[in-house]
Scaffold this motif. Structure first.
Motif, PDB file in Angstrom:
ATOM      1  N   ASP A  53      -3.299 -29.411  -5.899  1.00 47.78           N
ATOM      2  CA  ASP A  53      -4.300 -30.350  -6.805  1.00 47.78           C
ATOM      3  C   ASP A  53      -3.464 -30.899  -7.967  1.00 47.78           C
ATOM      4  O   ASP A  53      -4.031 -31.614  -8.828  1.00 47.78           O
ATOM      5  N   LYS A  54      -2.119 -30.446  -8.061  1.00 50.24           N
ATOM      6  CA  LYS A  54      -1.351 -31.067  -9.154  1.00 50.24           C
ATOM      7  C   LYS A  54      -0.671 -32.283  -8.234  1.00 50.24           C
ATOM      8  O   LYS A  54       0.482 -32.757  -8.982  1.00 50.24           O
ATOM      9  N   MET A  55      -0.943 -32.827  -7.102  1.00 42.62           N
ATOM     10  CA  MET A  55      -0.022 -33.485  -6.414  1.00 42.62           C
ATOM     11  C   MET A  55      -0.687 -34.698  -5.978  1.00 42.62           C
ATOM     12  O   MET A  55      -1.954 -34.830  -5.751  1.00 42.62           O
ATOM     13  N   VAL A  56      -0.220 -36.008  -6.290  1.00 37.19           N
ATOM     14  CA  VAL A  56      -0.619 -37.424  -6.157  1.00 37.19           C
ATOM     15  C   VAL A  56      -0.035 -38.293  -4.952  1.00 37.19           C
ATOM     16  O   VAL A  56      -0.638 -39.336  -4.777  1.00 37.19           O
ATOM     17  N   GLY A  57       0.994 -37.725  -4.407  1.00 35.14           N
ATOM     18  CA  GLY A  57       1.554 -38.333  -3.262  1.00 35.14           C
ATOM     19  C   GLY A  57       2.824 -37.515  -2.611  1.00 35.14           C
ATOM     20  O   GLY A  57       3.333 -36.859  -3.278  1.00 35.14           O
ATOM     21  N   THR A  58       2.570 -37.625  -1.337  1.00 36.53           N
ATOM     22  CA  THR A  58       3.760 -36.895  -0.419  1.00 36.53           C
ATOM     23  C   THR A  58       4.507 -38.013   0.316  1.00 36.53           C
ATOM     24  O   THR A  58       4.238 -39.168   0.643  1.00 36.53           O
ATOM     25  N   SER A  59       5.799 -37.915   0.951  1.00 32.25           N
ATOM     26  CA  SER A  59       6.459 -38.594   1.710  1.00 32.25           C
ATOM     27  C   SER A  59       7.374 -37.798   2.541  1.00 32.25           C
ATOM     28  O   SER A  59       7.890 -36.584   1.988  1.00 32.25           O
ATOM     29  N   LEU A  60       8.379 -38.415   3.345  1.00 35.01           N
ATOM     30  CA  LEU A  60       9.293 -37.852   4.112  1.00 35.01           C
ATOM     31  C   LEU A  60       8.635 -36.581   5.139  1.00 35.01           C
ATOM     32  O   LEU A  60       9.251 -35.627   4.505  1.00 35.01           O
ATOM     33  N   TRP A  61       8.281 -36.804   6.090  1.00 37.00           N
ATOM     34  CA  TRP A  61       7.697 -35.972   6.993  1.00 37.00           C
ATOM     35  C   TRP A  61       8.290 -35.910   8.307  1.00 37.00           C
ATOM     36  O   TRP A  61       8.465 -36.831   8.835  1.00 37.00           O
ATOM     37  N   PHE A  62       8.819 -34.438   8.800  1.00 34.89           N
ATOM     38  CA  PHE A  62       9.438 -34.527  10.185  1.00 34.89           C
ATOM     39  C   PHE A  62       8.584 -33.880  11.042  1.00 34.89           C
ATOM     40  O   PHE A  62       8.492 -34.295  12.175  1.00 34.89           O
ATOM     41  N   ASN A  63       7.541 -32.899  10.591  1.00 29.13           N
ATOM     42  CA  ASN A  63       6.461 -32.292  11.516  1.00 29.13           C
ATOM     43  C   ASN A  63       5.185 -32.557  10.562  1.00 29.13           C
ATOM     44  O   ASN A  63       5.119 -32.593   9.503  1.00 29.13           O
ATOM     45  N   GLN A  86      -5.396 -28.831   1.464  1.00 27.02           N
ATOM     46  CA  GLN A  86      -4.783 -29.257   0.304  1.00 27.02           C
ATOM     47  C   GLN A  86      -4.230 -30.734   0.505  1.00 27.02           C
ATOM     48  O   GLN A  86      -4.208 -32.067  -0.290  1.00 27.02           O
ATOM     49  N   ASN A  87      -3.617 -30.828   1.694  1.00 33.26           N
ATOM     50  CA  ASN A  87      -2.899 -31.960   2.182  1.00 33.26           C
ATOM     51  C   ASN A  87      -3.703 -33.144   2.264  1.00 33.26           C
ATOM     52  O   ASN A  87      -3.361 -34.429   1.880  1.00 33.26           O
ATOM     53  N   ASP A  88      -4.939 -32.906   2.710  1.00 37.00           N
ATOM     54  CA  ASP A  88      -5.860 -34.288   2.949  1.00 37.00           C
ATOM     55  C   ASP A  88      -6.201 -34.696   1.753  1.00 37.00           C
ATOM     56  O   ASP A  88      -6.891 -35.910   1.503  1.00 37.00           O
ATOM     57  N   LYS A  89      -5.914 -34.159   0.527  1.00 37.16           N
ATOM     58  CA  LYS A  89      -6.455 -34.745  -0.711  1.00 37.16           C
ATOM     59  C   LYS A  89      -5.363 -35.533  -1.495  1.00 37.16           C
ATOM     60  O   LYS A  89      -5.312 -35.917  -2.563  1.00 37.16           O
ATOM     61  N   VAL A  90      -3.998 -35.359  -0.751  1.00 35.40           N
ATOM     62  CA  VAL A  90      -2.835 -35.945  -1.384  1.00 35.40           C
ATOM     63  C   VAL A  90      -2.558 -37.334  -0.582  1.00 35.40           C
ATOM     64  O   VAL A  90      -2.501 -37.070   0.449  1.00 35.40           O
ATOM     65  N   ALA A  91      -2.332 -38.430  -1.356  1.00 42.17           N
ATOM     66  CA  ALA A  91      -1.828 -39.678  -0.611  1.00 42.17           C
ATOM     67  C   ALA A  91      -0.466 -39.621   0.173  1.00 42.17           C
ATOM     68  O   ALA A  91       0.480 -38.900  -0.381  1.00 42.17           O
ATOM     69  N   ARG A  92      -0.534 -39.816   1.371  1.00 46.33           N
ATOM     70  CA  ARG A  92       0.778 -40.068   2.097  1.00 46.33           C
ATOM     71  C   ARG A  92       1.339 -41.353   1.836  1.00 46.33           C
ATOM     72  O   ARG A  92       0.956 -42.613   2.248  1.00 46.33           O
ATOM     73  N   LEU A  93       2.359 -41.694   0.755  1.00 50.61           N
ATOM     74  CA  LEU A  93       3.061 -42.472   0.450  1.00 50.61           C
ATOM     75  C   LEU A  93       3.825 -43.264   1.684  1.00 50.61           C
ATOM     76  O   LEU A  93       3.755 -44.446   1.580  1.00 50.61           O
ATOM     77  N   ALA A  94       4.569 -42.261   2.462  1.00 55.91           N
ATOM     78  CA  ALA A  94       5.144 -43.143   3.536  1.00 55.91           C
ATOM     79  C   ALA A  94       5.417 -41.933   4.544  1.00 55.91           C
ATOM     80  O   ALA A  94       5.816 -40.564   3.958  1.00 55.91           O
ATOM     81  N   ASP A  95       5.669 -42.038   5.688  1.00 60.86           N
ATOM     82  CA  ASP A  95       6.100 -40.970   6.658  1.00 60.86           C
ATOM     83  C   ASP A  95       7.828 -40.732   6.412  1.00 60.86           C
ATOM     84  O   ASP A  95       8.112 -39.593   6.705  1.00 60.86           O
ATOM     85  N   ASN A  96       8.474 -41.674   5.965  1.00 59.80           N
ATOM     86  CA  ASN A  96       9.820 -41.521   5.917  1.00 59.80           C
ATOM     87  C   ASN A  96       9.929 -41.758   4.311  1.00 59.80           C
ATOM     88  O   ASN A  96       9.306 -41.357   3.669  1.00 59.80           O
ATOM     89  N   GLU A  97      10.928 -42.503   3.997  1.00 56.94           N
ATOM     90  CA  GLU A  97      11.096 -42.981   2.297  1.00 56.94           C
ATOM     91  C   GLU A  97      10.180 -43.788   1.851  1.00 56.94           C
ATOM     92  O   GLU A  97      10.167 -44.759   2.695  1.00 56.94           O
ATOM     93  N   PRO A  98       9.684 -43.567   0.755  1.00 56.51           N
ATOM     94  CA  PRO A  98       8.664 -44.590   0.151  1.00 56.51           C
ATOM     95  C   PRO A  98       9.359 -45.332  -0.941  1.00 56.51           C
ATOM     96  O   PRO A  98      10.756 -45.446  -1.054  1.00 56.51           O
TER      97      PRO A  98
END
Length: 337
Positions: free
Chosen positions: A64-74, A83-95
């Motif tokens: 709940d303290k996160m507003v964006g994630t990026s760079l995912w291998f799995n 938790q993850n469903d509520k956080v924006a995925r900015l990019a699968d690799n580098e944003p």
């Protein structure tokens, strides 16, 4: 499932345990990879660049303290999906730099210095710090490592497991959840000890391995684990020798050289990312079993091929699950063949 006892950590903590947590005293100042970071309060808007840091925060119940994630291998584990469903995925690799700062973060947590560093694919630390946005780089990728030499950096000293515990402790302190960090580290240490005990059942004094991460093309030299990085730590902890001697994190080595070394085991990465053809572990397996050089290797002929999630080969919580899987797989092989 990754470390179920870790994944349910937050659910298992009682309200009284939270009440007894030693509070962080703000302003908090920490030294991180050559930068001094100061926090007036616990961040409420965090962007992560790298799955390792993301899952550390999820494991401590900080989604709940996160507003964006990026760079995912799995893909995200089911345990963290809510938790993850509520956080924006900015990019699968580098944003992009703009995508990160557009989220108005109070902290950017970074797994790899080549993302945010002197030659950062996203930007430099100075660019973020000029905007009063602190960047926390996981110590595992900056301590005793030169990220300007080699495609993924070069280890000056062997990877130290304490760097992961340090990341957990410092992030817990930054977010004022020290008790959660302490218990998470205790769970991780217990898991590692259990895996080491499993490996003791085998005579591994002559055992060796190669760790294949990916390849830019199937018919060229693969990216394999160097002898001072995270996978080497995993192998050596269990008593297995890495056949690769390069100090680079993920050097390229020819298959003829690998075949000559004839490792006892082959460890290959499974990932959901599809940047390179060999990101697909099934294509790795097909290559190993059909190529005239690799198909005659002892590990291939006797099917001593161990498949691990790519994140289990990184300085992450999943690494502990990876060590456990390695120990279990090795324990199940008949090495007399």
């Amino acid at each position: 499932m990754l470390l179920p006892h870790v994944a349910t950590l937050i659910a298992g903590l009682t309200l009284s345990a939270f009440a007894q947590a030693t509070p962080t005293h703000y302003p908090l100042t920490i030294e991180n990879c050559g930068s001094t970071l100061t926090f007036a309060h616990a961040p409420t808007r965090t962007v992560t660049i790298g799955q390792a840091g993301t899952e550390m925060l999820y494991a401590m119940g900080l989604g709940d303290k996160m507003v964006g994630t990026s760079l995912w291998f799995n893909n995200v584990l089911d345990t963290y999906k809510v938790q993850n469903d509520k956080v924006a995925r900015l990019a699968d690799n580098e944003p992009s730099f703009e995508a990160v700062i557009g989220k108005r973060p109070e902290l950017v947590a970074v797994e790899l210095e080549w993302m945010v560093g002197p030659q950062g694919a996203v930007g430099t630390r100075e660019q973020f710090h000029e905007l009063k946005i602190p960047t926390y780089l996981l110590p595992s990728d900056c301590e005793a490592k030169d990220n300007l030499v080699g495609a993924d950096g070069t280890r000056l000293e062997p990877f130290r497991i304490d760097s992961i515990y340090k990341s957990v402790s410092q992030l817990a302190e930054i977010f004022d959840v020290r008790d959660r960090g302490e218990q998470l580290n205790a769970e991780l240490k217990a898991s590692l000890a259990k895996s080491i005990a499993t490996a003791r059942n085998k005579d591994l004094k002559d055992a060796s391995a190669l760790v294949w991460f990916s390849s830019a093309q199937m018919d060229i030299e693969p990216f394999v684990a160097g002898h001072k990085g995270v996978p080497d730590f995993m192998l050596s902890t269990l008593g297995v020798r890495n056949v690769v001697q390069s100090d680079e994190e993920w050097p390229t080595v020819g298959w003829e050289t690998i075949a000559k070394a004839n490792p006892t085991f082959l460890v290959i990465a499974r990932m959901d990312r599809r940047r390179f053809p060999a990101d697909d572990y099934e294509k790795k397996l097909a290559f190993l079993r059909s190529d005239p050089v690799t198909r005659n290797m002892e590990a291939v002929k006797h099917n001593r091929i161990i498949i691990l999630d790519a994140m289990a080969m990184q300085a992450s919580l999943r690494m502990f699950d990876g060590v456990e899987q390695l120990a279990s797989a090795i324990d199940g092989y008949d090495l007399s063949k």
